[in-house]
Design an enzyme around this catalytic site. Structure first.
Site, PDB file in Angstrom:
ATOM      1  N   THR A 147      43.669  25.554 -36.108  1.00  0.00           N
ATOM      2  CA  THR A 147      45.064  24.948 -36.460  1.00  0.00           C
ATOM      3  C   THR A 147      45.079  23.832 -35.608  1.00  0.00           C
ATOM      4  OG1 THR A 147      45.658  26.184 -34.610  1.00  0.00           O
ATOM      5  CG2 THR A 147      46.159  27.120 -36.700  1.00  0.00           C
ATOM      6  N   LYS A 148      43.900  23.066 -34.758  1.00  0.00           N
ATOM      7  CA  LYS A 148      43.844  21.968 -34.117  1.00  0.00           C
ATOM      8  C   LYS A 148      43.376  20.818 -35.064  1.00  0.00           C
ATOM      9  CE  LYS A 148      44.968  24.416 -30.536  1.00  0.00           C
ATOM     10  NZ  LYS A 148      45.184  25.634 -30.964  1.00  0.00           N
ATOM     11  N   ASN A 149      43.698  19.439 -34.558  1.00  0.00           N
ATOM     12  CA  ASN A 149      43.318  18.434 -35.138  1.00  0.00           C
ATOM     13  C   ASN A 149      41.482  18.426 -35.595  1.00  0.00           C
ATOM     14  OD1 ASN A 149      45.590  17.764 -33.613  1.00  0.00           O
ATOM     15  ND2 ASN A 149      45.229  15.697 -33.653  1.00  0.00           N
ATOM     16  N   HIS A 162      40.233  25.628 -32.530  1.00  0.00           N
ATOM     17  CA  HIS A 162      40.698  26.630 -33.629  1.00  0.00           C
ATOM     18  C   HIS A 162      41.031  25.937 -34.775  1.00  0.00           C
ATOM     19  CE1 HIS A 162      43.846  29.551 -35.108  1.00  0.00           C
ATOM     20  NE2 HIS A 162      43.002  30.057 -34.601  1.00  0.00           N
TER      21      HIS A 162
END
Length: 377
Positions: free
Chosen positions: A182-184, A180
């Protein structure tokens, strides 16, 4: 006043080039050239036995629930302090969700509370590696082995993070990752199922292909394919995989930058907020590594947390609180009859996540840090 966002998706360089290559290949549905490249990357880099890209981490968890044959009445133990997908995947199959409390020093599940939650109906344990920091997997796997339980790692936030030298997602029978935005490492939406128990490998392909043996057909293993099991459409477009592959090529650069940002936050607050102001800072156990997925503060009270968020918002800084306890959710109202989850509620009421993304420059980060110190002064 300029707004500093909580998150900003990072474009690493070749995303659009690879998407164009995927389109030009003539196959942009699932399991195209870039899906295969991503599979190879994970299987070679982390020595996962088998991986399958999915359209989301939620889908990967739902596949895991089907693979371990969750049925109505089965019990599945997981933390209450997690995203709703962790519970939904198993609730959809009729499972009774049994919630564990968080650790006192970390939002992850209290591993030492698990044994008391097991009954004759327990089928699985779902540890969530919160903030990319490992649960104590030796304890969890020992409990699972003694009670003949499955372990499904929710590694949504845990890419490139380790437990005693083992990559997270590579320890339980199955694991789920998120890409997603928002992930790294991101692909907008997207996820991945990791299959560590090879007995699940063939069925996982079938479930992911709508319950058909289509993958075997394309490999020439059968002369036709048909409906052979339960399943759904869990395959992502190869264009999503193309975006993801560009990110994977830049994994170490992304991780290095995020860790510098995390370390600067920690060096600015440790020994000050935690010693003088009663704020709890992140704890990384000796058995775990830090993949710099998030930096968070745990305030002394809900009132302090809400006032801090308002203070930062007034400064043009978007910090956020995180999960709400699932055992107290509207959906679960009347269904939870377990112990008080005091640590879970503490994190629900008091945790604050600070902005952390690749392009957060030093000046902006200093402004965030100074604004927090100003609040506590």
């Amino acid at each position: 006043m300029a707004i500093i966002p909580f998150n900003k998706p990072y474009i690493s360089g070749n995303e659009f080039k690879y998407i164009s290559e995927s389109v030009e290949s003539g196959k942009i549905s699932g399991d195209g050239i870039f899906t295969k490249k991503c599979h190879t990357f994970f299987e070679e880099t982390y020595e996962f036995k088998k991986v399958l890209l999915t359209t989301s981490c939620t889908d990967a968890l739902e596949m895991a629930a089907i693979l371990i044959d969750i049925k109505p009445g089965d019990e599945v133990i997981m933390p209450s302090y997690t995203f709703v997908s962790t519970a939904n995947a198993f609730a959809l199959r009729g499972a009774k969700i049994v919630f564990a409390d968080s650790r006192k020093d970390h939002p992850g599940m209290d591993e030492n509370s698990l044994e008391a939650l097991i009954t004759s109906k327990t089928k699985a344990i779902v540890p969530v590696h919160y903030a990319g920091v490992a649960c104590d997997m030796d304890i969890i796997m020992d409990i699972a082995d003694r009670h003949n339980l499955f372990v499904v790692e929710d590694a949504a936030q845990a890419i490139d993070s380790y437990y005693k030298g083992k990559p997270l997602g590579g320890i339980g029978h199955l694991a789920a990752f998120s890409f997603h935005e928002t992930k790294n490492i991101i692909s907008g939406e997207g996820g991945m199922l990791v299959i560590n128990d090879e007995s699940f490998a063939k069925r996982a392909e079938i479930i992911r292909e709508k319950g058909t043996n289509r993958s075997s057909f394309f490999r020439g293993e059968v002369d036709k394919y048909g409906w052979v099991d339960l399943g759904s459409s869990f395959l992502p477009s190869d264009m999503i995989a193309a975006f993801l592959y560009s990110q994977l090529e830049n994994l170490q650069k992304i991780q290095s930058t995020r860790k510098k940002i995390w370390d600067k936050y920690d060096a600015s607050f440790r020994g000050v907020l935690d010693k003088n102001k009663g704020v709890r800072l992140p704890v990384i156990p000796d058995f775990a590594t830090n993949n710099a997925h998030m930096y968070y503060l745990t305030c002394a009270s809900p009132e302090e947390r809400n006032t801090l968020l308002s203070h930062l918002k007034g400064k043009g800084i978007l910090a956020v609180f995180h999960y709400l306890s699932l055992h107290k959710s509207r959906f679960f109202e009347g269904k939870y009859n377990g112990l008080n989850l005091t640590e879970t509620d503490k994190y629900t009421d008091c945790l604050v996540r600070l902005p952390l993304f690749f392009e957060l420059d030093l000046n902006k980060q200093k402004y965030i840090i100074d604004s927090i110190h100003e609040f506590y002064s």
